[in-house]
Motif scaffolding. Structure first.
Motif, mmCIF file in Angstrom:
data_model
loop_
_atom_site.group_PDB
_atom_site.id
_atom_site.type_symbol
_atom_site.label_atom_id
_atom_site.label_comp_id
_atom_site.label_asym_id
_atom_site.label_seq_id
_atom_site.Cartn_x
_atom_site.Cartn_y
_atom_site.Cartn_z
ATOM 1 N N ASP A 20 0.795 -1.227 0.000
ATOM 2 C CA ASP A 20 0.000 0.000 0.000
ATOM 3 C C ASP A 20 0.833 1.285 0.000
ATOM 4 N N TYR A 21 1.630 1.398 -1.049
ATOM 5 C CA TYR A 21 2.477 2.567 -1.296
ATOM 6 C C TYR A 21 2.530 2.810 -2.798
ATOM 7 N N GLY A 22 2.780 4.043 -3.177
ATOM 8 C CA GLY A 22 2.962 4.327 -4.590
ATOM 9 C C GLY A 22 4.146 3.579 -5.175
ATOM 10 N N PHE A 23 5.285 3.578 -4.463
ATOM 11 C CA PHE A 23 6.489 2.932 -5.004
ATOM 12 C C PHE A 23 6.378 1.406 -5.018
ATOM 13 N N MET A 24 5.366 0.864 -4.348
ATOM 14 C CA MET A 24 5.094 -0.572 -4.424
ATOM 15 C C MET A 24 3.985 -0.867 -5.432
ATOM 16 N N ASP A 25 3.660 0.154 -6.242
ATOM 17 C CA ASP A 25 2.743 0.012 -7.380
ATOM 18 C C ASP A 25 1.291 -0.233 -6.986
ATOM 19 N N HIS A 26 0.854 0.373 -5.879
ATOM 20 C CA HIS A 26 -0.560 0.280 -5.564
ATOM 21 C C HIS A 26 -1.367 1.032 -6.622
ATOM 22 N N GLU A 27 -2.535 0.497 -6.945
ATOM 23 C CA GLU A 27 -3.346 1.039 -8.040
ATOM 24 C C GLU A 27 -3.929 2.411 -7.738
ATOM 25 N N THR A 69 1.512 8.021 -2.244
ATOM 26 C CA THR A 69 2.422 8.283 -1.119
ATOM 27 C C THR A 69 3.688 8.976 -1.649
ATOM 28 N N PRO A 70 3.559 10.200 -2.140
ATOM 29 C CA PRO A 70 4.701 10.853 -2.786
ATOM 30 C C PRO A 70 5.906 11.054 -1.875
ATOM 31 N N ASN A 71 5.682 11.304 -0.596
ATOM 32 C CA ASN A 71 6.809 11.541 0.305
ATOM 33 C C ASN A 71 7.572 10.254 0.613
ATOM 34 N N LEU A 72 6.834 9.167 0.821
ATOM 35 C CA LEU A 72 7.506 7.887 1.040
ATOM 36 C C LEU A 72 8.104 7.353 -0.247
ATOM 37 N N CYS A 111 -3.670 6.159 4.603
ATOM 38 C CA CYS A 111 -2.302 5.903 4.140
ATOM 39 C C CYS A 111 -1.672 7.180 3.585
ATOM 40 N N GLU A 112 -2.453 7.953 2.837
ATOM 41 C CA GLU A 112 -1.897 9.200 2.310
ATOM 42 C C GLU A 112 -1.729 10.232 3.428
#
Length: 445
Positions: A51-58, A62-65, A253-254
């Motif tokens: 559940d992160y952008g960098f883990m390719d969640h749809e 999570t731009p900061n993480l 999460c965000e």
């Protein structure tokens, strides 16, 4: 002649004074021992590894993480040894398994305890039962205690299950831990992030004013329930999510990500980014049920990757080379020994992890391990639910024969089958036997 003598003495005194001033100037300007880096632990609370952008969640942004991951040595196959917050956090701060620090679950229940139909945490005797766990914990090495050797100040914010912050060796903190004032798992500390970052920022200012390196424990109650995100974030995710319950979790999460950005931005404003070591982990996973506010049982408290897996990141600008490692297995138990090596403090012998930035140690590691206990625990034997061993590529889950008598051993290939859909145990008895032997060896050690 007398005047000449006086003149010579005067000149000699002037030369001496100038010489002393120059010497003082040289001492002042000579290089001093480099101050060790500030250390910031960022700890998510109840968030799946996906559940992160960098883990390719749809959908989750999570731009900061994402930025932190890109600037870190990021291990995407990180694990916590247990999928419940109290024991997981205790392992992060001590670097040892739950069976060693003995914080096995969130609440301690003794034989004969009458909960009166209430959960343990609502019962009046909860604090009395837990007090012995806390007293024993106070005797253990923790990262704040070890960092005092280098002159660190330490500050606790957010989730903290072990009474007052002082019980973990922190110099200061937000959690009072007084059960008569609602102390159980963070009390006042749980306001950090949800109600702003001022308390944390003020402590950073204090450490900088004292010219001391600091250790910051940032473990906010985010994205943990209650899922009550800012309305702007909720409205953003409602059209994207299958239900409102999921939208609320995604928004949380965000929200957590936003607070992480506030923290890193403040350190940047203070000119401390290049002298700060950031370490990221999540205490345990979470899969949101679509039709209620609860979590899916395949996540929190479960032996599956949805409960145990987490990205683990190490960032020290200019010192640690950024890279995304999607293969290597690491554990939250590795955080403490890695940090100690980076700041030049000798590791205690009892640590169960390794320095994951040391290639030799990584190459010599054969497996990482996990163990999961009852939420309301007593002893290891009475409360053990699962033992886990994780290798490349297999993960073995061994249910306790007494406490989980109706469950069978499960084996997964976590690289080909990251969501653990295909149990391979029956067709691979040799692998099962080998991995069971590794678990037994680990416990005998």
């Amino acid at each position: 002649m007398k005047n000449c003598t006086t003149l010579l003495i005067t000149i000699s005194v002037i030369i001496t004074i100038v010489s002393c001033n120059e010497t003082k100037k040289e001492v002042k300007e000579s290089p001093t021992e480099e101050q060790p880096p500030n250390i910031v632990f960022i700890i998510s609370d109840d968030q799946a590894w996906t559940d992160y952008g960098f883990m390719d969640h749809e959908a989750i942004e999570t731009p900061n993480l994402d930025k932190l991951a890109n600037e870190s040595h990021t291990f995407t196959h990180g694990y916590v040894p247990t999928s419940l917050c109290a024991p997981s956090l205790a392992s992060i701060i001590t670097g040892v398994f739950p069976r060693d620090h003995m914080v096995l679950g969130n609440d301690r229940v003794l034989p004969g305890d009458d909960k009166g139909g209430k959960p343990a945490w609502l019962s009046t005797w909860r604090a009395d039962n837990y007090s012995t766990v806390i007293e024993d914990f106070k005797e253990l090495n923790t990262l704040p205690k070890l960092l005092k050797e280098k002159g660190y100040l330490s500050f606790q914010t957010g989730k903290w299950w072990l009474g007052n912050y002082e019980n973990g060796g922190f110099d200061d903190g937000m959690t009072h831990g007084n059960p008569e004032r609602g102390g159980r798992h963070g009390d006042y500390g749980l306001e950090i992030g949800r109600k702003g970052m001022d308390t944390l920022n003020n402590y950073i200012d204090l450490a900088l004013e004292k010219k001391k390196p600091f250790f910051m424990w940032y473990a906010p109650f985010l994205p943990h329930s209650p899922h009550n995100p800012p309305d702007s974030l909720l409205q953003k995710y409602l059209p994207k999510a299958p239900t409102e319950f999921v939208a609320k979790y995604w928004a949380m999460c965000e929200w957590f990500d936003q607070t992480c950005g506030e923290l890193t931005d403040y350190i940047e404003e203070k000119g401390q980014t290049e002298n700060t070591l950031f370490v990221y982990v999540c205490d345990n996973g979470w899969v949101q049920n679509e039709n209620n506010s609860r979590y899916n049982p395949i996540s929190k408290r479960a032996p599956y990757d949805y409960g145990m897996r987490t990205p683990i990141m190490f960032k020290w600008k200019g010192k640690i080379e950024p890279m995304l490692d999607d293969r290597t297995l690491v554990s939250s138990l590795d955080m403490l020994p890695t940090v100690l090596d980076l700041v030049g403090i000798e590791r205690p012998k009892e640590l169960d992890g390794i320095n994951v930035l040391n290639k030799t140690e990584l190459e010599n590691r054969e497996a990482i391990f996990g163990e999961i206990y009852a939420h309301d625990f007593n002893t290891v034997d009475e409360s053990l639910f699962y033992q886990i061993v994780i290798t490349e590529p297999h993960k073995l889950i061994v249910p306790n024969e007494v406490n989980k008598p109706n469950e069978k051993i499960q084996l997964f290939d976590i690289y080909k089958d990251p969501f653990e859909q295909e149990d391979l145990a029956d067709e691979n008895p040799e692998i099962v036997m080998k991995l069971k032997a590794q678990i037994e060896e680990s416990w005998n050690e």
